[in-house]
Write a protein that holds these residues in place. Structure first.
Motif, PDB file in Angstrom:
ATOM      1  N   PRO A  28       0.802  -1.228   0.000  1.00  0.00           N
ATOM      2  CA  PRO A  28       0.000   0.000   0.000  1.00  0.00           C
ATOM      3  C   PRO A  28       0.833   1.275   0.000  1.00  0.00           C
ATOM      4  CG  PRO A  28      -0.704  -1.532   1.721  1.00  0.00           C
ATOM      5  CD  PRO A  28       0.630  -1.991   1.241  1.00  0.00           C
ATOM      6  N   VAL A  29       1.978   1.249   0.685  1.00  0.00           N
ATOM      7  CA  VAL A  29       2.806   2.444   0.825  1.00  0.00           C
ATOM      8  C   VAL A  29       4.251   2.008   1.013  1.00  0.00           C
ATOM      9  CG1 VAL A  29       2.299   2.540   3.310  1.00  0.00           C
ATOM     10  CG2 VAL A  29       3.134   4.592   2.130  1.00  0.00           C
ATOM     11  N   SER A  30       5.163   2.683   0.327  1.00  0.00           N
ATOM     12  CA  SER A  30       6.571   2.252   0.348  1.00  0.00           C
ATOM     13  C   SER A  30       7.339   2.783   1.540  1.00  0.00           C
ATOM     14  CB  SER A  30       7.260   2.671  -0.955  1.00  0.00           C
ATOM     15  OG  SER A  30       6.693   1.984  -2.056  1.00  0.00           O
ATOM     16  N   THR A  31       6.980   3.965   2.027  1.00  0.00           N
ATOM     17  CA  THR A  31       7.688   4.567   3.150  1.00  0.00           C
ATOM     18  C   THR A  31       6.688   5.081   4.169  1.00  0.00           C
ATOM     19  OG1 THR A  31       7.793   6.713   2.032  1.00  0.00           O
ATOM     20  CG2 THR A  31       9.675   5.230   1.747  1.00  0.00           C
ATOM     21  N   LEU A  32       7.020   4.965   5.437  1.00  0.00           N
ATOM     22  CA  LEU A  32       6.123   5.407   6.495  1.00  0.00           C
ATOM     23  C   LEU A  32       5.786   6.883   6.318  1.00  0.00           C
ATOM     24  CD1 LEU A  32       4.744   4.524   9.156  1.00  0.00           C
ATOM     25  CD2 LEU A  32       6.756   5.401  10.358  1.00  0.00           C
ATOM     26  N   SER A  67      -5.360   6.390   2.840  1.00  0.00           N
ATOM     27  CA  SER A  67      -6.270   6.610   1.714  1.00  0.00           C
ATOM     28  C   SER A  67      -7.251   5.452   1.544  1.00  0.00           C
ATOM     29  CB  SER A  67      -5.472   6.771   0.424  1.00  0.00           C
ATOM     30  OG  SER A  67      -4.805   5.566   0.093  1.00  0.00           O
ATOM     31  N   GLY A  68      -6.960   4.325   2.185  1.00  0.00           N
ATOM     32  CA  GLY A  68      -7.816   3.151   2.061  1.00  0.00           C
ATOM     33  C   GLY A  68      -7.178   1.998   1.304  1.00  0.00           C
ATOM     34  N   LEU A  69      -6.052   2.235   0.628  1.00  0.00           N
ATOM     35  CA  LEU A  69      -5.367   1.156  -0.077  1.00  0.00           C
ATOM     36  C   LEU A  69      -4.819   0.171   0.956  1.00  0.00           C
ATOM     37  CD1 LEU A  69      -4.656   0.431  -3.039  1.00  0.00           C
ATOM     38  CD2 LEU A  69      -2.387   1.396  -2.602  1.00  0.00           C
ATOM     39  N   ALA A  70      -5.211  -1.105   0.854  1.00  0.00           N
ATOM     40  CA  ALA A  70      -4.898  -2.080   1.903  1.00  0.00           C
ATOM     41  C   ALA A  70      -4.343  -3.361   1.298  1.00  0.00           C
ATOM     42  CB  ALA A  70      -6.158  -2.392   2.711  1.00  0.00           C
ATOM     43  N   ALA A  71      -3.358  -3.944   1.996  1.00  0.00           N
ATOM     44  CA  ALA A  71      -2.679  -5.130   1.487  1.00  0.00           C
ATOM     45  C   ALA A  71      -3.636  -6.295   1.291  1.00  0.00           C
ATOM     46  CB  ALA A  71      -1.543  -5.526   2.427  1.00  0.00           C
ATOM     47  N   ASN A  72      -4.511  -6.559   2.269  1.00  0.00           N
ATOM     48  CA  ASN A  72      -5.402  -7.715   2.152  1.00  0.00           C
ATOM     49  C   ASN A  72      -6.338  -7.604   0.952  1.00  0.00           C
ATOM     50  OD1 ASN A  72      -4.302  -8.969   4.367  1.00  0.00           O
ATOM     51  ND2 ASN A  72      -6.054  -8.635   5.716  1.00  0.00           N
ATOM     52  N   GLU A  73      -6.872  -6.412   0.744  1.00  0.00           N
ATOM     53  CA  GLU A  73      -7.779  -6.228  -0.395  1.00  0.00           C
ATOM     54  C   GLU A  73      -7.029  -6.383  -1.703  1.00  0.00           C
ATOM     55  OE1 GLU A  73      -9.529  -4.449  -3.740  1.00  0.00           O
ATOM     56  OE2 GLU A  73      -7.956  -3.362  -2.663  1.00  0.00           O
ATOM     57  N   LEU A  74      -5.795  -5.889  -1.768  1.00  0.00           N
ATOM     58  CA  LEU A  74      -4.989  -6.038  -2.973  1.00  0.00           C
ATOM     59  C   LEU A  74      -4.718  -7.515  -3.255  1.00  0.00           C
ATOM     60  CD1 LEU A  74      -2.452  -3.145  -2.348  1.00  0.00           C
ATOM     61  CD2 LEU A  74      -4.112  -3.229  -4.229  1.00  0.00           C
ATOM     62  N   ARG A 121     -12.430 -12.121   6.213  1.00  0.00           N
ATOM     63  CA  ARG A 121     -13.344 -11.368   5.356  1.00  0.00           C
ATOM     64  C   ARG A 121     -12.586 -10.624   4.261  1.00  0.00           C
ATOM     65  NH1 ARG A 121     -15.342  -9.096   9.209  1.00  0.00           N
ATOM     66  NH2 ARG A 121     -14.280  -7.092   9.222  1.00  0.00           N
ATOM     67  N   GLU A 122     -11.521  -9.923   4.654  1.00  0.00           N
ATOM     68  CA  GLU A 122     -10.782  -9.124   3.677  1.00  0.00           C
ATOM     69  C   GLU A 122     -10.081  -9.995   2.637  1.00  0.00           C
ATOM     70  OE1 GLU A 122      -9.793  -5.265   6.539  1.00  0.00           O
ATOM     71  OE2 GLU A 122      -8.179  -6.637   5.973  1.00  0.00           O
ATOM     72  N   LEU A 123      -9.597 -11.153   3.064  1.00  0.00           N
ATOM     73  CA  LEU A 123      -8.880 -12.034   2.144  1.00  0.00           C
ATOM     74  C   LEU A 123      -9.820 -12.963   1.376  1.00  0.00           C
ATOM     75  CD1 LEU A 123      -5.891 -12.946   4.463  1.00  0.00           C
ATOM     76  CD2 LEU A 123      -5.722 -11.660   2.314  1.00  0.00           C
ATOM     77  N   GLY A 124     -11.072 -13.053   1.813  1.00  0.00           N
ATOM     78  CA  GLY A 124     -12.014 -13.935   1.153  1.00  0.00           C
ATOM     79  C   GLY A 124     -11.698 -15.398   1.376  1.00  0.00           C
ATOM     80  N   ARG A 125     -11.341 -15.730   2.607  1.00  0.00           N
ATOM     81  CA  ARG A 125     -10.973 -17.106   2.940  1.00  0.00           C
ATOM     82  C   ARG A 125     -11.917 -17.665   3.994  1.00  0.00           C
ATOM     83  NH1 ARG A 125      -5.438 -18.107   1.330  1.00  0.00           N
ATOM     84  NH2 ARG A 125      -5.844 -20.236   2.056  1.00  0.00           N
ATOM     85  N   ASP A 126     -12.107 -18.981   3.950  1.00  0.00           N
ATOM     86  CA  ASP A 126     -12.873 -19.665   4.993  1.00  0.00           C
ATOM     87  C   ASP A 126     -12.002 -19.999   6.195  1.00  0.00           C
ATOM     88  OD1 ASP A 126     -15.255 -19.665   3.499  1.00  0.00           O
ATOM     89  OD2 ASP A 126     -14.629 -21.474   2.427  1.00  0.00           O
ATOM     90  N   SER A 127     -10.701 -20.121   5.955  1.00  0.00           N
ATOM     91  CA  SER A 127      -9.746 -20.353   7.031  1.00  0.00           C
ATOM     92  C   SER A 127      -8.422 -19.714   6.647  1.00  0.00           C
ATOM     93  CB  SER A 127      -9.564 -21.856   7.292  1.00  0.00           C
ATOM     94  OG  SER A 127      -8.958 -22.487   6.178  1.00  0.00           O
ATOM     95  N   LEU A 128      -7.594 -19.469   7.646  1.00  0.00           N
ATOM     96  CA  LEU A 128      -6.302 -18.829   7.442  1.00  0.00           C
ATOM     97  C   LEU A 128      -5.193 -19.862   7.617  1.00  0.00           C
ATOM     98  CD1 LEU A 128      -7.020 -15.592   9.503  1.00  0.00           C
ATOM     99  CD2 LEU A 128      -6.929 -15.774   7.003  1.00  0.00           C
TER     100      LEU A 128
END
Length: 288
Positions: A28-32, A67-74, A121-128
């Motif tokens: 989502p972001v390269s630098t803090l 901004s809302g850009l998130a690793a799990n959604e990506l 939910r974010e990853l769309g998985r039934d289990s992790l």
């Protein structure tokens, strides 16, 4: 003579992954505090990582830009439906508000189920596949008890929501406490070739067949300026980041590298490091 290298590791004894994986923190972001990365580029990086053989992706629900850009959604957008054999690891424990640049606190035991469900939910998985309990914040790990929180994750494992458990940013005493509750498949502590302070933990993991996936494998806050690494890299016609990664993989058969990037060029560079084979002389030089 080259150092013995096994290209795969069996997480928890039954999840076979290549030892060169991919970390999603910088998607989502390269630098803090920096601007959000380009969404299309981030999606391209994820798809290319899998094309290049990465079958172990490390993420967290708290990896997002304001901004809302998130690793799990990506990850879900780029890779779902997920290919067979792709292992996704995530972390729970830290708390981060919507305006925080990074996690600033810790969730109580009562908040961990909701965080696991958020990842599902974010990853769309039934289990992790693998969930780490991440302890503490930026300070050095201490021996605070983790049993109450780890027991929550162990319960979710019994329910089938989690396949394997890990612990992150912990001490040997905390690892022992966790293992007294449920099996631990992996540890994620800070380690790189130039900062090997966690060697004792790595030795425990190697002895007991626990995966060790260091965070900040490339130094974390800029590539280390280390003459030893530069010299060995030059001998192999490699870059310093490539040698930092190859050095980790050569150090132990339980080492799992999860370098992260939002750059297609850096991804190609990082993944190519898995093909480097170091000699015993190289490894001795890196160890200093």
């Amino acid at each position: 003579m080259t150092t013995p290298t096994n290209d795969h590791f069996d997480l928890g004894g039954d999840l076979r992954v290549k030892r060169m994986g991919f970390g999603a923190m910088r998607l989502p972001v390269s630098t803090l505090g920096g601007p959000a990365n380009d969404r299309d580029t981030a999606l391209r990086v994820l798809r290319r990582a899998v094309e290049l053989g990465a079958d172990h992706i490390d993420t967290a629900a708290f990896y997002y830009h304001q901004s809302g850009l998130a690793a799990n959604e990506l990850i879900r957008t780029a890779l779902s439906p997920y290919p067979d054999g792709l292992v996704i690891a995530t972390k729970v424990g830290p708390s981060r508000g919507p305006d925080d640049l990074h996690p600033t606190g810790q969730l109580p035991a009562s908040g961990l189920r909701a965080e696991v469900e958020r990842n599902l939910r974010e990853l769309g998985r039934d289990s992790l596949d693998l969930v780490y309990l991440r302890v503490g914040n930026v300070q050095e790990p201490d021996d605070e008890p983790i049993g109450e929180r780890f027991e929550v994750l162990a319960g979710l494992r019994e329910e089938g929501l989690i396949r394997h458990l890990g612990v992150s940013h912990i001490t040997a005493a905390q690892l022992a406490e966790a293992r007294g509750i449920a099996p631990v498949a992996a540890v994620q502590n800070r380690f790189d070739i130039t900062q090997p302070a966690d060697t004792g933990m790595l030795e425990i993991c190697e002895r007991d067949g626990i995966g060790y996936a260091p965070y900040f494998p490339l130094g974390g806050f800029g590539i280390p300026d280390d003459d030893r690494v530069k010299a060995v890299a030059a001998r192999h016609g490699a870059t310093v980041p490539q040698m930092l990664l190859a050095g980790l993989l050569a150090l132990s058969p339980v080492m799992l590298a999860i370098p992260g990037t939002g750059s297609p060029a850096h991804l190609e560079e990082n993944m190519a490091a898995a093909a480097l084979r170091l000699t015993a002389e190289d490894l001795a030089a890196l160890r200093g």
